[in-house]
Design an enzyme around this catalytic site. Structure first.
Site, PDB file in Angstrom:
ATOM      1  N   CYS A 207       1.678  -3.461   3.051  1.00 39.69           N
ATOM      2  CA  CYS A 207       2.148  -4.101   2.274  1.00 39.69           C
ATOM      3  C   CYS A 207       3.654  -3.810   2.000  1.00 39.69           C
ATOM      4  O   CYS A 207       4.076  -2.763   1.326  1.00 39.69           O
ATOM      5  CB  CYS A 207       1.673  -4.436   0.973  1.00 39.69           C
TER       6      CYS A 207
ATOM      7  N   ASN B 202      -9.040  -0.882  -4.689  1.00 40.74           N
ATOM      8  CA  ASN B 202      -7.534  -1.675  -4.793  1.00 40.74           C
ATOM      9  C   ASN B 202      -7.485  -2.447  -3.716  1.00 40.74           C
ATOM     10  O   ASN B 202      -7.465  -2.174  -2.508  1.00 40.74           O
ATOM     11  CB  ASN B 202      -6.643  -0.441  -4.697  1.00 40.74           C
ATOM     12  N   GLY B 203      -7.109  -3.939  -4.023  1.00 40.87           N
ATOM     13  CA  GLY B 203      -7.190  -4.682  -2.893  1.00 40.87           C
ATOM     14  C   GLY B 203      -7.865  -5.785  -3.197  1.00 40.87           C
ATOM     15  O   GLY B 203      -8.017  -6.179  -4.681  1.00 40.87           O
TER      16      GLY B 203
ATOM     17  N   TYR C 177       8.966  -2.705  -4.757  1.00 43.12           N
ATOM     18  CA  TYR C 177       8.887  -3.009  -6.185  1.00 43.12           C
ATOM     19  C   TYR C 177       7.820  -1.971  -6.624  1.00 43.12           C
ATOM     20  O   TYR C 177       7.652  -1.233  -7.622  1.00 43.12           O
ATOM     21  CB  TYR C 177       8.384  -4.314  -6.537  1.00 43.12           C
TER      22      TYR C 177
ATOM     23  N   CYS D 270      -4.132  -2.604  -9.346  1.00 44.25           N
ATOM     24  CA  CYS D 270      -4.883  -1.246  -9.593  1.00 44.25           C
ATOM     25  C   CYS D 270      -4.412  -0.044  -8.555  1.00 44.25           C
ATOM     26  O   CYS D 270      -3.691  -0.158  -7.602  1.00 44.25           O
ATOM     27  CB  CYS D 270      -6.266  -1.584  -9.102  1.00 44.25           C
TER      28      CYS D 270
ATOM     29  N   CYS E 198       4.664 -12.934   2.084  1.00 41.12           N
ATOM     30  CA  CYS E 198       5.163 -13.539   1.106  1.00 41.12           C
ATOM     31  C   CYS E 198       6.649 -13.749   1.313  1.00 41.12           C
ATOM     32  O   CYS E 198       7.194 -14.802   0.728  1.00 41.12           O
ATOM     33  CB  CYS E 198       5.039 -12.854  -0.306  1.00 41.12           C
TER      34      CYS E 198
ATOM     35  N   GLY F  36      -1.400  -0.341 -12.989  1.00 36.90           N
ATOM     36  CA  GLY F  36      -2.276  -1.046 -13.857  1.00 36.90           C
ATOM     37  C   GLY F  36      -2.667  -0.295 -15.096  1.00 36.90           C
ATOM     38  O   GLY F  36      -2.610   0.888 -15.354  1.00 36.90           O
TER      39      GLY F  36
HETATM   40 FE1  SF4 Z   1       2.529  -7.273   0.269  1.00 35.17          FE
HETATM   41 FE2  SF4 Z   1       3.413  -9.669   0.261  1.00 35.17          FE
HETATM   42 FE3  SF4 Z   1       1.807  -8.986   1.933  1.00 35.17          FE
HETATM   43 FE4  SF4 Z   1       0.989  -9.367  -0.347  1.00 35.17          FE
HETATM   44  S1  SF4 Z   1       1.854 -11.052   1.265  1.00 35.17           S
HETATM   45  S2  SF4 Z   1       0.330  -7.682   0.951  1.00 35.17           S
HETATM   46  S3  SF4 Z   1       2.664  -8.794  -1.625  1.00 35.17           S
HETATM   47  S4  SF4 Z   1       3.904  -7.982   1.687  1.00 35.17           S
END
Ligand code: SF4
Length: 496
Positions: A271, A134-135, A277, A32, A473, A58
């Site tokens: 993030c 958003n979130g 990306y 979003c 991640c 989105g």
């Molecule tokens: Fe971003 Fe990865 Fe953290 Fe999710 S886990 S907020 S995709 S850096």
């Protein structure tokens, strides 16, 4: 029903099972984009344009809610912004000088999708309130359980609806205090814009996971948006980020801007995948130009993981473009457009056999044989998630493009953790880097060599800001632990 329970204009059919849906591009998907504007005679029109600029965040639903100073007006629908607002008549009901909008990335079935298209509008004892979010809230289940035990009746399984109920049931006064109290209860990622009859309010979670910026148009209108690209399109000047934990309220009558902060203070964890990306390359995210980050990722990759003897560097379009330029700039290997992306193909079908699955990729990416034939090619992609596409791209370049060698370079580290904070990622066991080491993955993909950008180099591209990024991640070091099962694992939809 208690009078303080909000009456949401959301059908009861919104409950849906969340299914992790991935295009053949094998990328995580942002969930979003939000937009808000106040003090503009063409507020809905500006909102519409802003949502256009945020379309990449989105594509499955869009909506706008406007205020005429005494009442809210809403139009939402499924599809792209250009489909939902296909002619001027669709914007005509959205009168007034303030508006908020939302682009939705859906993971649920079509039957339930319309009910979940934001902004949501609630009517409660003090008037109307609209919200776009958003979130993702990691404590959605416990909050909902608590509210239901006190009598709240929910119309959807959306975590955003929880926010409206918390505000409606708050005893604090005035509205800003209720919003602050509600947001203090939330855990996880939230970049929010609220609209009442006379106010536009923006709130960002204390970690600042998802982006949210403020701008100003030449006519004095104040704008909030997920990305600066939305400001650019409506000639709004970028003022600054909404800071993590900040609450900014703008009154339509005097256009005074009141700023406060949530009491909860957390280390900033924005993030990093927005830079890898999600965000548009022409946006400034967390104070850094996205195109420059991607260029620097590519340049660092060339230094860390060179491909001696390579003839050309090509991107996997479009997201690998700036990293490929960076790799070419740092290595001296010529940049070429060896793959052409079709912008006219929608979501690819899931085909039954290997040959047809390769065809799905060929529909999106066409190799340029005149550039690739006989060459040793470095292919730059932004990330590998499940690894379902990379082998097809390598086959495409080798078999159709007739390249001699394919050296794949990935402009981020291996992805080993799912996201709890508003990004649709597969479960950990589906992430290919959890199953295979780099050499095994190279064999699986079928390329001649494979290299990932290191975590240190990726974060180093942000200088002092490297300590303020979420990288969970890649590291599984989650800034907010999820005390409850991920919604996807228990069959509920924790909506964006
Ligand atoms: Fe971003 Fe990865 Fe953290 Fe999710 S886990 S907020 S995709 S850096």
């Amino acid at each position: 029903m208690r009078s303080s329970v909000p009456s949401l204009r959301l059908p009861c059919s919104a409950a849906a099972t969340q299914v992790s849906v991935f295009d053949t591009d094998d990328k995580p998907h942002e969930q979003c984009g939000v937009f808000g504007i106040i003090g503009d005679p063409d507020a809905a029109q500006m909102c519409y344009l802003g949502l256009h600029a945020l379309q990449h965040r989105g594509q499955e639903g869009a909506g706008i809610v406007s205020s005429d100073g005494s009442a809210l007006h809403s139009v939402t629908g499924l599809g792209l912004v250009s489909e939902v607002f296909s002619d001027a008549s669709k914007l005509a009901p959205l009168v007034g000088s303030a508006a908020i909008g939302h682009n939705r990335y859906s993971t649920s079935g079509a039957a339930s999708a319309l009910a979940n298209v934001q902004p949501f509008v609630a009517g409660y004892r003090f008037g109307q309130l609209a919200v776009a979010h958003n979130g993702n809230l990691v404590n959605y289940r416990s909050l909902r359980h608590e509210l239901e035990s006190k009598g709240s009746i929910f119309s959807t399984t959306s975590d955003t609806e929880v926010i409206l109920h918390l505000i409606a049931t708050s005893a604090a006064r005035p509205l800003i205090a209720r919003i602050v109290e509600a947001c203090e209860s939330l855990s996880g990622a939230f970049s929010l814009v609220f609209l009442t009859a006379d106010k536009l309010i923006a709130v960002r979670d204390p970690h600042g996971f998802r982006p949210l910026v403020m701008g100003r148009r030449p006519n004095g209108a104040v704008v909030f948006a997920s990305e600066t690209s939305a400001l650019d399109l409506i000639s709004a000047e970028y003022v600054r980020e909404v800071n993590p934990g900040e609450v900014i309220a703008v009154d339509v009558n005097d256009m005074l801007i009141a700023t406060s902060y949530l009491l909860t203070r957390k280390p900033r964890k924005s993030c990093v995948f927005e830079h890898i990306y999600f965000s548009s390359p022409n946006s400034i995210i967390f104070g850094h130009p996205v195109h420059a980050s991607r260029y620097n990722f590519g340049a660092a990759l060339a230094r860390e993981s060179p491909a001696p003897g390579a003839d050309i560097v090509i991107p996997v379009p479009d997201s690998g473009l700036f990293a490929a330029l960076g790799f070419a700039g740092a290595s001296g290997v010529p940049f070429k457009q060896g793959l052409i992306r079709s912008h006219y193909v929608g979501r690819s079908f899931i085909a039954p056999n290997q040959e047809e699955r390769d065809l799905a990729v060929k529909l999106k990416l066409a190799p340029v044989e005149g550039i690739l034939a006989g060459k040793s090619v470095v292919v730059i992609d932004d990330s590998i998630v499940r690894g379902t596409t990379s082998s097809k791209i390598v086959r495409l370049i080798k078999n159709e493009g007739k390249a001699r060698e394919v050296h794949m370079r990935i402009a981020c580290p291996p992805i080993v953790g799912s996201c709890y904070y508003g990004v649709d990622t597969p479960r950990a066991e589906e992430l290919i880097s959890n199953r295979l080491g780099v050499n095994e993955l190279r064999q699986e993909i079928g390329c001649d060599s494979l290299g990932f950008l290191s975590l240190e180099s990726m974060k180093g591209a942000f200088g002092e800001g490297r300590h303020m990024l979420c990288d969970a991640c890649f590291t599984r070091k989650y800034p907010v632990t999820a005390p409850e099962p991920l919604a996807a694992e228990v069959g509920d939809e924790a909506e964006d």
